[in-house]
Design an enzyme around this catalytic site. Sequence first.
Site, PDB file in Angstrom:
ATOM      1  N   ILE A 173      -4.077   4.372   0.697  1.00 44.24           N
ATOM      2  CA  ILE A 173      -4.639   4.691   2.011  1.00 44.24           C
ATOM      3  C   ILE A 173      -5.807   5.664   1.882  1.00 44.24           C
ATOM      4  CG2 ILE A 173      -4.119   5.679   4.277  1.00 44.24           C
ATOM      5  CD1 ILE A 173      -1.151   4.877   3.709  1.00 44.24           C
TER       6      ILE A 173
ATOM      7  N   GLY B  66      -1.961   4.985  -4.060  1.00 49.24           N
ATOM      8  CA  GLY B  66      -1.877   3.873  -4.999  1.00 49.24           C
ATOM      9  C   GLY B  66      -0.935   4.080  -6.164  1.00 49.24           C
TER      10      GLY B  66
ATOM     11  N   PHE C 246       0.848  -1.196   0.000  1.00 51.92           N
ATOM     12  CA  PHE C 246       0.000   0.000   0.000  1.00 51.92           C
ATOM     13  C   PHE C 246       0.881   1.242   0.000  1.00 51.92           C
ATOM     14  CE2 PHE C 246       0.825  -1.196   4.367  1.00 51.92           C
ATOM     15  CZ  PHE C 246       1.163   0.000   4.976  1.00 51.92           C
ATOM     16  N   CYS C 247       0.309   2.354  -0.430  1.00 48.65           N
ATOM     17  CA  CYS C 247       0.995   3.643  -0.381  1.00 48.65           C
ATOM     18  C   CYS C 247      -0.069   4.725  -0.219  1.00 48.65           C
ATOM     19  CB  CYS C 247       1.857   3.872  -1.624  1.00 48.65           C
ATOM     20  SG  CYS C 247       0.952   3.836  -3.184  1.00 48.65           S
ATOM     21  N   THR C 248       0.299   5.975  -0.399  1.00 51.66           N
ATOM     22  CA  THR C 248      -0.610   7.086  -0.116  1.00 51.66           C
ATOM     23  C   THR C 248      -1.901   7.018  -0.927  1.00 51.66           C
ATOM     24  OG1 THR C 248       1.301   8.480   0.371  1.00 51.66           O
ATOM     25  CG2 THR C 248      -0.800   9.593   0.001  1.00 51.66           C
TER      26      THR C 248
END
Length: 284
Positions: free
Chosen positions: A131, A102, A98-100
């Site tokens: 996220i 996508g 996951f990241c900020t």
Amino acid sequence: MGVTNYSPKNWDSIEVLSPAEFHARCYSEPNALLLDVRNYYESRIGYFINPKTGQPALRPPIRRFSQWPQYVTKYMTRSNDDGAPGEEPREARQILTFCTGGIRCEKGARYMQENMSRQPADKVATLQGGIAAYLSWINEEVKQGRKKPSDSLFKGRNFVFDARGSTALDEPLEPVSKCHECERASDRLSKCRSQGCHLVLVICPLCEVSKDPRCCQSCLDMHPQNAENESPPEKVPSAICKCEKERERQLWGEGSRKLPRALKKKRDESSTTGKVDIRAKLIC
């Protein structure tokens, strides 16, 4: 991402999960490894937790996304990843990235899937929309009465690269981070005031106005005045402070730290000083 012109060999090589699917997979997958693809200072104020262990996701201490391929090479392709001679191979795992929002996972997760040491049953999946999408989904679930804010597997705030600084649930929970100076609970972001450093720190409002936040003592020793009061610097690379050296030593090992681009350029230029160009141009 640190790899020139990288493009995944197969864009369908990993599974893309909706926020609801990602949430469910964290509970249902027995060997889930939650892996944060963001920079380490982003994950200071917010991160996913594994609901089975209560432990935070794996958060690589990289400072910029261009270090991601190097991290994958060092930590996801180790020769003992499949078990030492005479030992049972490790169990297959589901890596949930996951990241900020996508975006970084679009290439970061696929690069890892192509280059890491893998068991045949290993799988890589990523959170669609990152996220930000997960928090929006949780907010809607709370509004519909299907979940409570505490049911969110993401704790804290989501670091964003705009004027907002960070985002959170409509009903935010307690901070998961502490002020760098006084260690009170806080999720307010600021920066080291040493000129040329500007490392992102968690600084509470009181310490922001009453103190002179620095990332470490060596940074203060190198820059006694803060960036607001210091005279304009000469155009030379800044020295690297002790805490940054220690972070990179722990990440890459002794003697393997990469030189910042400006320092590398200066070193390369100095290595050619005094050399005589003896090339001759042929005239035909």
